[in-house]
Scaffold this motif. Structure first.
Motif, PDB file in Angstrom:
ATOM      1  N   ASN A 224      16.143   7.076  -3.319  1.00  0.00           N
ATOM      2  CA  ASN A 224      16.848   8.035  -4.190  1.00  0.00           C
ATOM      3  C   ASN A 224      16.590   9.485  -3.840  1.00  0.00           C
ATOM      4  OD1 ASN A 224      17.966   5.934  -5.724  1.00  0.00           O
ATOM      5  ND2 ASN A 224      16.134   5.782  -6.974  1.00  0.00           N
ATOM      6  N   CYS A 225      15.699   9.760  -2.900  1.00  0.00           N
ATOM      7  CA  CYS A 225      15.469  11.156  -2.509  1.00  0.00           C
ATOM      8  C   CYS A 225      16.803  11.744  -2.027  1.00  0.00           C
ATOM      9  CB  CYS A 225      14.432  11.230  -1.392  1.00  0.00           C
ATOM     10  SG  CYS A 225      14.314  12.889  -0.696  1.00  0.00           S
ATOM     11  N   PRO A 226      17.243  12.836  -2.611  1.00  0.00           N
ATOM     12  CA  PRO A 226      18.585  13.332  -2.289  1.00  0.00           C
ATOM     13  C   PRO A 226      18.745  13.813  -0.852  1.00  0.00           C
ATOM     14  CG  PRO A 226      17.422  14.893  -3.707  1.00  0.00           C
ATOM     15  CD  PRO A 226      16.577  13.646  -3.642  1.00  0.00           C
ATOM     16  N   VAL A 227      17.619  14.071  -0.172  1.00  0.00           N
ATOM     17  CA  VAL A 227      17.733  14.548   1.218  1.00  0.00           C
ATOM     18  C   VAL A 227      17.060  13.600   2.219  1.00  0.00           C
ATOM     19  CG1 VAL A 227      18.003  16.991   0.645  1.00  0.00           C
ATOM     20  CG2 VAL A 227      15.700  16.036   0.827  1.00  0.00           C
ATOM     21  N   GLY A 228      16.720  12.399   1.768  1.00  0.00           N
ATOM     22  CA  GLY A 228      16.126  11.407   2.681  1.00  0.00           C
ATOM     23  C   GLY A 228      14.826  11.883   3.310  1.00  0.00           C
TER      24      GLY A 228
ATOM     25  N   GLY B 275       0.821  -1.208   0.000  1.00  0.00           N
ATOM     26  CA  GLY B 275       0.000   0.000   0.000  1.00  0.00           C
ATOM     27  C   GLY B 275       0.853   1.256   0.000  1.00  0.00           C
ATOM     28  N   THR B 276       0.200   2.393  -0.173  1.00  0.00           N
ATOM     29  CA  THR B 276       0.937   3.671  -0.179  1.00  0.00           C
ATOM     30  C   THR B 276       0.522   4.588   0.981  1.00  0.00           C
ATOM     31  OG1 THR B 276      -0.683   4.617  -1.693  1.00  0.00           O
ATOM     32  CG2 THR B 276       1.291   3.697  -2.692  1.00  0.00           C
ATOM     33  N   LYS B 277      -0.440   4.137   1.801  1.00  0.00           N
ATOM     34  CA  LYS B 277      -0.960   5.073   2.810  1.00  0.00           C
ATOM     35  C   LYS B 277       0.103   5.445   3.861  1.00  0.00           C
ATOM     36  CE  LYS B 277      -3.247   1.675   5.823  1.00  0.00           C
ATOM     37  NZ  LYS B 277      -2.062   1.403   6.606  1.00  0.00           N
ATOM     38  N   ASP B 278       1.121   4.620   4.020  1.00  0.00           N
ATOM     39  CA  ASP B 278       2.131   4.919   5.043  1.00  0.00           C
ATOM     40  C   ASP B 278       3.267   5.819   4.548  1.00  0.00           C
ATOM     41  OD1 ASP B 278       0.758   3.515   6.953  1.00  0.00           O
ATOM     42  OD2 ASP B 278       1.833   1.636   6.597  1.00  0.00           O
ATOM     43  N   PHE B 279       3.264   6.159   3.245  1.00  0.00           N
ATOM     44  CA  PHE B 279       4.296   7.088   2.759  1.00  0.00           C
ATOM     45  C   PHE B 279       4.021   8.485   3.308  1.00  0.00           C
ATOM     46  CE2 PHE B 279       4.774   4.042  -0.833  1.00  0.00           C
ATOM     47  CZ  PHE B 279       6.154   3.913  -0.826  1.00  0.00           C
ATOM     48  N   SER B 280       5.081   9.185   3.669  1.00  0.00           N
ATOM     49  CA  SER B 280       4.933  10.594   4.066  1.00  0.00           C
ATOM     50  C   SER B 280       6.218  11.320   3.702  1.00  0.00           C
ATOM     51  CB  SER B 280       4.665  10.714   5.567  1.00  0.00           C
ATOM     52  OG  SER B 280       5.794  10.250   6.272  1.00  0.00           O
ATOM     53  N   VAL B 281       6.148  12.628   3.737  1.00  0.00           N
ATOM     54  CA  VAL B 281       7.332  13.422   3.380  1.00  0.00           C
ATOM     55  C   VAL B 281       7.595  14.432   4.495  1.00  0.00           C
ATOM     56  CG1 VAL B 281       5.971  15.040   1.979  1.00  0.00           C
ATOM     57  CG2 VAL B 281       8.416  14.774   1.522  1.00  0.00           C
ATOM     58  N   THR B 282       8.870  14.609   4.823  1.00  0.00           N
ATOM     59  CA  THR B 282       9.221  15.519   5.914  1.00  0.00           C
ATOM     60  C   THR B 282       9.537  16.921   5.374  1.00  0.00           C
ATOM     61  OG1 THR B 282      11.600  15.149   5.807  1.00  0.00           O
ATOM     62  CG2 THR B 282      10.309  13.563   7.105  1.00  0.00           C
ATOM     63  N   ASP B 283       9.754  17.846   6.282  1.00  0.00           N
ATOM     64  CA  ASP B 283      10.069  19.223   5.877  1.00  0.00           C
ATOM     65  C   ASP B 283      11.439  19.332   5.208  1.00  0.00           C
ATOM     66  OD1 ASP B 283       7.676  20.069   6.756  1.00  0.00           O
ATOM     67  OD2 ASP B 283       8.394  20.770   8.723  1.00  0.00           O
TER      68      ASP B 283
ATOM     69  N   LYS C 286       6.906   4.127  10.485  1.00  0.00           N
ATOM     70  CA  LYS C 286       8.113   4.212  11.330  1.00  0.00           C
ATOM     71  C   LYS C 286       9.222   3.303  10.812  1.00  0.00           C
ATOM     72  CE  LYS C 286       6.000   5.663  15.591  1.00  0.00           C
ATOM     73  NZ  LYS C 286       5.190   5.275  16.697  1.00  0.00           N
ATOM     74  N   LEU C 287       8.907   2.545   9.739  1.00  0.00           N
ATOM     75  CA  LEU C 287       9.855   1.514   9.298  1.00  0.00           C
ATOM     76  C   LEU C 287      11.147   2.081   8.710  1.00  0.00           C
ATOM     77  CD1 LEU C 287       7.374  -1.015   7.642  1.00  0.00           C
ATOM     78  CD2 LEU C 287       8.627  -1.270   9.795  1.00  0.00           C
ATOM     79  N   THR C 288      11.095   3.329   8.252  1.00  0.00           N
ATOM     80  CA  THR C 288      12.286   3.897   7.608  1.00  0.00           C
ATOM     81  C   THR C 288      13.025   4.881   8.505  1.00  0.00           C
ATOM     82  OG1 THR C 288      10.752   5.485   6.627  1.00  0.00           O
ATOM     83  CG2 THR C 288      11.462   3.679   5.230  1.00  0.00           C
ATOM     84  N   GLN C 289      12.396   5.209   9.633  1.00  0.00           N
ATOM     85  CA  GLN C 289      12.984   6.265  10.461  1.00  0.00           C
ATOM     86  C   GLN C 289      14.345   5.855  11.012  1.00  0.00           C
ATOM     87  OE1 GLN C 289      10.034   7.420  13.347  1.00  0.00           O
ATOM     88  NE2 GLN C 289       8.720   8.340  11.792  1.00  0.00           N
ATOM     89  N   GLY C 290      15.318   6.735  10.822  1.00  0.00           N
ATOM     90  CA  GLY C 290      16.658   6.497  11.352  1.00  0.00           C
ATOM     91  C   GLY C 290      17.468   5.493  10.542  1.00  0.00           C
TER      92      GLY C 290
END
Ligand code: FMN
Ligand code: SF4
Ligand code: SF4
Length: 270
Positions: free
Chosen positions: A229-233, A181-189, A239-243
């Motif tokens: 590939n996001c240049p700024v992560g 699914g895509t509902k857990d994708f988010s983007v930070t500042d 929470k699976l990608t945090q850190g």
């Protein structure tokens, strides 16, 4: 002709190296897949189809692209898979695809590369040393694979047991439907509105709205191109990608020459 799809660069590396060694061309299929462009692809040399492994199979969108696209000229088809170590039933599906397209299946090769499935709940990302070792081992294996293709020999991948087909064939579609699914994708500042995630998505799931990515569909291939590939992560998945350190092959290319990692000052570990 070497045809490939690659989300984070592993398969691109293998494809480009094979092309260099075979004095052939590597064709990135991402744009054609994005555009649903199924015009014939011609090659005088054997087709070498390079693919990552997603849930024990080649990506379904890649199989669909190959199924619909006429491959003309040389009718020999080799397959090369990059995975985190288990290519599942990929070679079986490759053979079946070749047969359906009336191509001559010339075997498959497996390359054990760093795994890129950052949101896996079972397999943590590899340590830097292990990533470097895998890349070097794959580089060392490449000449033999290229030589075999040049000599017209059949590639031999691992044996696929019947139970693997019986488990994977019904399991993967269910996994894809329920878990991707895509509902857990988010983007930070941290996002700098560069648009790379939008352009890199093979399925056009992402659209930039008001300078930020928005996931348009409820499901995707979980290829990890956007996150990794996001240049700024700036892209997270729950929470699976945090850190977690982001992976893409180019960050570790230095391992091939025994050099030191290039500094990446902009990218946060998030
Ligand atoms: C959705 C997804 C599923 C994956 N499933 C498997 C798998 O079943 N077995 C495995 O060994 N590696 C698996 N991987 C790891 C990738 O196959 C591997 O890292 C590959 O080299 C990535 O190629 P790329 O950098 O060209 O995109 C998976 C990766 C993703 C994104
Ligand atoms: S790739 Fe990263 S920085 Fe660029 S638009 Fe997407 S989220 Fe923002
Ligand atoms: S949204 Fe991200 S993970 Fe999903 S297919 Fe597009 S690039 Fe891959």
């Amino acid at each position: 002709m070497i045809l490939y799809f690659s989300a984070t660069g592993n398969t691109k590396f293998i494809a480009e190296e094979l092309a260099r060694r075979l004095d052939d061309t590597a064709l990135d299929l991402r744009g054609k897949i994005r555009d649903h462009e199924y015009s014939p692809v011609r090659s005088e040399k054997p087709f070498v189809i390079c693919s990552p492994v997603y849930v024990c199979e080649p990506p379904r969108f890649l199989i669909e692209y190959l199924r619909r696209t006429p491959l003309v000229g040389n009718q020999d088809a080799y397959f090369v898979f990059t995975s985190g170590g288990y290519s599942g039933i990929s070679a079986f599906l490759a053979r079946r695809l070749a047969q359906k397209k009336h191509l001559r299946y010339r075997g498959s090769a497996d390359f054990k590369m760093p795994r890129n499935y950052l949101i896996s709940t079972h397999y943590p990302p590899l340590e830097k040393d292990e990533i470097e070792v895998r890349i070097r081992e794959c580089a060392a294996k490449l000449p033999e694979t290229a030589d075999m293709i040049r000599r017209g020999e059949t590639l031999r991948s691992r044996h696929i047991w019947l139970w693997e087909k019986l488990v994977t064939l019904p399991f993967t579609p269910v996994w894809v439907r329920l878990r991707q699914g895509t509902k857990d994708f988010s983007v930070t500042d941290a996002c700098i509105s560069c648009g790379k995630c939008e352009c890199g998505c093979p399925l056009r799931v992402i659209r930039i709205e008001n300078g930020r990515p928005v996931w348009q569909s409820r499901s995707c291939a979980h290829c990890m191109a956007c996150i990794q590939n996001c240049p700024v992560g700036a892209i997270e998945y729950g929470k699976l990608t945090q850190g977690k350190e982001r992976y893409r092959f180019e960050k570790y290319r230095y391992a091939l020459s025994g050099g030191k990692p290039a500094p990446a000052p902009q990218e946060s570990k998030s």
